[in-house]
Design a protein around this motif. Structure first.
Motif: not given
Length: 225
Positions: A62, A65, A71-72, A86, A89, A205
């Motif tokens: 994790n 961004d 978060s990715w 994500n 997004r 996030d």
């Protein structure tokens, strides 16, 4: 019989049987057919390719961004498959990855391959300088380790998760509970002595830890350390 007559008789016999000189000798000077002919050319054996990724890379990671939008999550499987997503997004990318030394090559489905540098250790993954924390490794996933403050107004005010897989929940009135935390994918289970285990969904996030209880109640925490 003269030599000319003998030659004429040989040519007439060949024409009568439908055989040509090239068939009688064979292309390239080799006899026709399989017996004693040119051996067939065998293609070189294909070397097996392996997409096995290093164990240090395999798992779920994790990272935040760069623009603060969600978060990715990066998930690598041992056979080379990966998933990058994500939720905020609305982006999900899948593909395959290969590693050679400190270089990782991403081949996204429907996209152009690209390479990055990587390093992993101590629960941290760096890809081209972007840092991801492990989010899956049993007890005490490094993405969760640290101190968190409840911002949702629920009973528990603070949450501390340690690298050894233990946790402490405490409120401002001095009450609290401690125990072990076990992480499995996007779920975590809080186990405290004398209490029933509680399994929650979780996500981080943009620096906010969100826990979703089985009854749907949501608690949100911001990192404080």
């Amino acid at each position: 019989m003269t030599i000319r007559e003998i030659s004429g008789l040989v040519i007439a016999t060949l024409l009568a049987t439908g055989c040509t000189a090239s068939e009688a000798v064979g292309e390239g000077g080799f006899p026709p057919g399989g017996g004693g002919g040119r051996p067939p050319v065998q293609p070189p054996p294909q070397q097996p390719t392996s997409r096995l990724l290093p164990a240090a890379l395999v798992g779920v990671w994790n990272g935040q961004d760069s623009r603060g939008i969600g978060s990715w999550y990066l998930a690598f499987q041992a056979d080379g498959r990966y998933r990058r997503s994500n939720e905020r997004r609305g982006i999900t990318i899948t593909g395959t990855a290969t590693v050679q030394g400190t270089v990782i090559m991403f081949s996204p489905e429907g996209g152009r391959p690209y390479s990055s540098t990587w390093a992993a250790g101590g629960g941290r993954l760096s890809i081209d300088g972007s840092v991801y924390l492990r989010a899956d490794q049993g007890q005490g996933a490094s993405a969760l380790v640290g101190s968190w403050i409840d911002t949702s107004g629920n009973y528990w005010a603070t949450l501390r998760i340690s690298a050894d897989g233990t946790f402490q929940l405490a409120d401002q009135a001095g009450g609290g509970v401690a125990g072990k935390i076990v992480v499995s994918g996007r779920q975590l289970t809080l186990q405290a002595a004398g209490r029933n285990p509680v399994t929650c969904g979780w996500a981080i996030d943009n620096g906010v830890l969100r826990l979703v209880r089985p009854d749907g109640a949501v608690s949100e925490y911001v990192r404080s350390g």
